[in-house]
Structures are given as structure tokens and as C-alpha cells.
Design a protein around this motif. Structure first.
Motif, short mmCIF file in Angstrom:
data_model
loop_
_atom_site.label_atom_id
_atom_site.label_comp_id
_atom_site.label_asym_id
_atom_site.label_seq_id
_atom_site.Cartn_x
_atom_site.Cartn_y
_atom_site.Cartn_z
N LYS A 1 7.23 3.75 44.91
CA LYS A 1 6.75 4.94 45.60
C LYS A 1 6.88 6.22 44.77
O LYS A 1 6.21 7.21 45.06
N THR A 2 7.75 6.22 43.76
CA THR A 2 7.98 7.42 42.96
C THR A 2 7.76 7.12 41.49
O THR A 2 7.69 5.96 41.06
N ALA A 3 7.67 8.19 40.71
CA ALA A 3 7.51 8.04 39.26
C ALA A 3 8.67 7.25 38.67
O ALA A 3 8.48 6.40 37.78
N GLU A 4 9.88 7.50 39.16
CA GLU A 4 11.06 6.80 38.66
C GLU A 4 10.96 5.30 38.95
O GLU A 4 11.26 4.47 38.09
N ASP A 5 10.53 4.94 40.18
CA ASP A 5 10.37 3.54 40.55
C ASP A 5 9.39 2.84 39.60
O ASP A 5 9.66 1.74 39.10
N LEU A 6 8.26 3.49 39.37
CA LEU A 6 7.21 2.89 38.56
C LEU A 6 7.67 2.73 37.11
O LEU A 6 7.47 1.66 36.50
N TYR A 7 8.28 3.75 36.57
CA TYR A 7 8.74 3.69 35.18
C TYR A 7 9.76 2.58 34.98
O TYR A 7 9.65 1.78 34.04
N GLU A 8 10.73 2.50 35.85
CA GLU A 8 11.77 1.48 35.72
C GLU A 8 11.18 0.08 35.82
O GLU A 8 11.57 -0.84 35.09
N PHE A 9 10.23 -0.09 36.73
CA PHE A 9 9.59 -1.39 36.93
C PHE A 9 8.86 -1.83 35.65
O PHE A 9 9.01 -2.97 35.19
N VAL A 10 8.08 -0.93 35.08
CA VAL A 10 7.33 -1.26 33.87
C VAL A 10 8.26 -1.42 32.67
O VAL A 10 8.15 -2.38 31.90
N ASN A 11 9.18 -0.49 32.51
CA ASN A 11 10.08 -0.49 31.35
C ASN A 11 10.88 -1.79 31.26
O ASN A 11 11.14 -2.31 30.17
N SER A 12 11.27 -2.34 32.40
CA SER A 12 12.08 -3.57 32.41
C SER A 12 11.27 -4.79 31.98
O SER A 12 11.84 -5.84 31.70
N ARG A 13 9.95 -4.65 31.91
CA ARG A 13 9.09 -5.78 31.56
C ARG A 13 8.47 -5.66 30.17
O ARG A 13 7.71 -6.53 29.74
N LEU A 14 8.78 -4.59 29.44
CA LEU A 14 8.21 -4.39 28.11
C LEU A 14 8.80 -5.36 27.10
O LEU A 14 10.00 -5.64 27.10
N THR A 15 7.94 -5.90 26.24
CA THR A 15 8.40 -6.74 25.13
C THR A 15 8.59 -5.86 23.89
O THR A 15 8.22 -4.69 23.89
N LYS B 1 3.65 -4.98 20.90
CA LYS B 1 2.78 -4.01 21.57
C LYS B 1 2.52 -4.47 23.00
O LYS B 1 2.22 -5.64 23.24
N ASN B 2 2.64 -3.56 23.94
CA ASN B 2 2.42 -3.86 25.36
C ASN B 2 1.19 -3.12 25.86
O ASN B 2 1.00 -1.94 25.55
N TYR B 3 0.40 -3.82 26.66
CA TYR B 3 -0.81 -3.23 27.22
C TYR B 3 -0.57 -3.06 28.72
O TYR B 3 -0.50 -4.04 29.47
N VAL B 4 -0.39 -1.80 29.13
CA VAL B 4 0.04 -1.49 30.49
C VAL B 4 -1.15 -0.93 31.27
O VAL B 4 -1.76 0.07 30.88
#
Length: 396
Positions: free
Chosen positions: A67-81, A84-87
Motif C-alpha cells: 500500500k505504501t512506497a516502503e512496502d513496494l520497495y521492500e517487496f521488490v528489493n528482497s527479490r533482486l538478484t 541485472k534485474n528487469y522490474v
């Protein structure tokens, strides 16, 4: 069936790994999510592993907790390899302060970032200020006629398909509807989503009925010169009181939702843009037929609308031309090349042909000039002015 959208895919391929945010905009349900899906297949075909692709549709209930920018960032950041990542962040306006998450992800060296939104508010206010030149907008649209044709057997008559394309809508989902009733229900859903989500809620518009009156006016007057004053006067004369500034606010919101396109007029001889009167075109003729019914009397303006959208799809900046007291339907400019277009249902009547040729003949430069019609005979030239069949031109 996934219809190839080569024009938009090619734009994404050219921008792959470039340090800019790819912002894909367009009217609701024009196929932005599917475009991402097609592009992701291109990536995997060219050696990108699936775990390097992170794709999130923020209107999907699976991501309801983001729901928030923090939620989204943490969700994506935890899945980065580490590679190169294509988000891909689809319908990102659903997240509060989404622009912050976009900025946080963008600065990461191993992230190539793609985002979508259903309206141009994505590029207004904070996002534009925050990104300040670090994004490129890719403006998507419903299907072109060429894309629409690709969904049918090759032996089907193109003229019949063109009639169906106009009546049945160019929105991708309309192709899947089994009958007119289902299709109208589908278009009703799109129309109400645009009104309620992209315009009323975001612009804090209280008078929804007045907004719909303006939409009906614009849909009924495609290809006619209009102004805020014209619209205000027309509605006021029918007892619907609205001021010129309010009309301008509504028009701006409609353009930003991509349901309406606003086109400037250009004086070819005077080499200047005209400050009074614009022409408005709509994103989909099927949506017009859904709202107003099938009015055969203005088929010329319907064709004009189709040609306008096709020129925009092909990457042209498009203007309405004025030459003396005459009008050229379109001036199309791209990469220092200019083309002129007249659009007419038919020029078999010699007086109509003379009328359509006159504005083009009055232009003294040597840029290409075309008349597009529904007449079927071999391409013809009148002292350098080329006459082409609209259906064939759309399929080029």
C-alpha cells in the motif's frame, strides 16, 4: 491469442538497459499489461533468466498489502538478484507515494525499471519533479487496424474487417466478447472506470453528469473545430449551466485520461500555431458507437479520427492545417519530415475531388501530399498528390 505489438515492443527493446525509467502510459484496457508480458517473453528468448524478471500488477489482489512506497520497495528489493534485474510495476498509481519507490529502485545499478499507469497524472506533479528528465514515456493505444487484422484468418475480407473494427472497438478485450451485448457491457466498464477512477476521483470533480455531457459533445463533434466557449455555450443553451473555466478543467482531465486527443491548428502560410479553436479526436470509435449509437451521417469524420490515431501510432506529431481560407485535415511531422493528408469517404464525384485537392494544391512546398479515401482503384496521382485507399494505407 497474444497479438504482436511490434511498434511498442521495438521501443522497449531500444531502451533496454538504458539508464532511464520506461513509463508506459495509455487509456485503461489498451493492453499495457499484455505489452509487458510480450516484452518479458522477448527478454527470456534472449537469455534473461526468469528470476531476473520481477513483474507486479498492483491491481492484482495478490499484492493488496503493498500500500505504501516502503512496502513496494521492500517487496521488490528482497527479490533482486546480483545480476541485472528487469522490474515491471503495473498500475503503479495504486500505491501511495509510489514516486518514492520508483526513485529508490531507479538509483540501483542492477535495476532496469518499467512502470505503467492508466493516465497522464503519472507524469504530473511529484513524479515529474522527482525524476526530472530520467524517464521516457511510451504512449500506448488500443489496437491499430493492422494489429486487429492479425487476429483473423488471412482469407477474410479486409473491407469487412474494417467495418467490424470500427463497430466492435479497437480495445483488445472487445475481440474476446461473443456478441454485441457482451461487448457493450465491456465498453461500459471501461467508460465508467475512466470516468470514476481516472477523472472524477483524481480531479475531485463533483458533477459527473456534466462531465458526461461534455464527453457526449466531444464524441458527437469529432473532427469539428471546438473551443471551451463553444462547449459552454452549447450546454448552457440546453439548460446545463457550466462556465468556460470549468469546461477547460474537464477537457484537461479528459485529455490526461487518454480518452480524448486534443489537436492544435497550424497556419501553413503564416507558419504559426493558431490560438483559437482545437479539434478533438477519441481513442476508440467503438466507444463512440456504444455511447451515441451508430450515426452514419458523419462517416467522413469517423475516417478522419481513424487516420489521426494511426498517424499518432506511427510516431508523428499531428496538427490540423490552415492554408488561406481552406483546411488541410492533417499535417504530420516526424524527424524533420512533413506529410499532408486529406481524408474523404469518396472522391468519385468530380466536385468533391476538386474540393479535396484545392487545399493541398495551395501548399507551395514539396513535402508529400496524400488523399485517403474508401474508393477502391489503383493508387492515383494528381500532379504529385497521391490518392490511396484508407484500408490499404492502414495495413502498410
Amino acid at each position: 491469442m497474444l497479438i504482436k505489438r511490434d511498434f511498442f515492443i521495438d521501443q522497449l527493446i531500444k531502451l533496454k538497459d538504458k539508464k532511464v525509467i520506461k513509463v508506459v502510459t495509455g487509456i485503461r484496457r489498451c493492453g499495457k499489461s499484455t505489452l509487458f508480458e510480450l516484452y518479458q517473453k522477448e527478454l527470456t528468448k534472449n537469455g534473461i533468466k526468469k528470476n531476473q524478471i520481477i513483474s507486479i500488477n498492483l491491481e492484482d489482489g495478490e499484492y493488496r498489502n503493498l500500500k505504501t512506497a516502503e512496502d513496494l520497495y521492500e517487496f521488490v528489493n528482497s527479490r533482486l538478484t546480483k545480476k541485472k534485474n528487469y522490474v515491471f510495476l503495473d498500475e503503479i498509481q495504486s500505491v501511495n507515494d509510489f514516486q518514492k519507490a520508483v526513485d529508490w529502485l531507479f538509483v540501483k545499478k542492477n535495476v532496469d525499471l518499467y512502470i505503467t499507469g492508466s493516465n497522464a497524472f503519472l507524469l504530473s506533479g511529484e513524479l515529474a519533479t522527482l525524476l526530472s528528465g530520467r524517464y521516457i514515456e511510451i504512449k500506448t493505444m488500443p489496437f491499430s487496424f493492422k494489429e486487429y487484422v492479425s487476429a483473423f484468418p488471412k482469407n477474410k475480407n479486409n473491407t469487412e474487417l474494417f467495418s467490424e473494427y470500427l463497430a466492435n472497438s479497437s480495445f483488445p478485450g472487445a475481440l474476446e466478447m461473443p456478441d454485441k451485448q457482451s461487448r457493450n457491457a465491456y465498453l461500459d466498464g471501461i467508460f465508467n472506470s475512466i470516468i470514476l477512477k481516472d477523472i472524477v476521483a483524481r480531479q475531485h470533480i463533483s458533477n459527473t453528469l456534466m462531465l458526461e455531457n461534455i464527453i457526449e459533445y466531444l464524441f458527437d463533434n469529432i473532427g469539428n473545430i471546438s473551443s471551451s466557449t463553444n462547449i459552454s455555450n452549447c450546454l448552457n443553451s440546453s439548460g446545463k449551466k457550466i462556465s468556460v473555466p470549468t469546461v477547460e478543467t474537464y477537457l484537461d482531465a479528459l485529455v490526461k485520461s487518454f480518452i480524448i486527443y486534443k489537436t492544435k491548428r497550424y497556419d501553413i502560410k503564416g507558419k504559426q500555431y493558431l490560438s483559437s479553436g482545437y479539434k478533438y479526436y477519441i481513442a476508440d470509435i467503438g466507444l463512440r458507437y456504444y455511447l451515441l449509437g451508430n450515426t452514419k451521417s458523419d462517416f467522413g469524420h469517423v475516417l478522419e479520427n481513424v487516420v489521426y490515431l494511426e498517424l499518432v501510432r506511427r510516431g508523428y506529431d499531428v496538427f490540423v492545417g490552415k492554408v488561406g481560407n481552406s483546411e488541410v485535415d492533417f499535417i504530420a511531422k516526424k524527424n524533420q519530415v512533413t506529410k499532408y493528408f486529406q481524408v474523404s469517404q469518396s472522391v468519385l464525384d468530380p466536385s468533391v475531388l476538386k474540393r479535396e485537392l484545392a487545399p493541398l494544391q495551395a501548399i507551395k512546398d514539396h513535402y508529400p501530399k496524400h488523399i485517403l479515401t474508401m474508393d477502391y482503384f489503383p493508387p492515383t496521382s494528381y500532379n504529385g498528390i497521391n490518392q490511396l485507399n484508407i484500408v490499404n494505407w492502414l495495413l502498410e
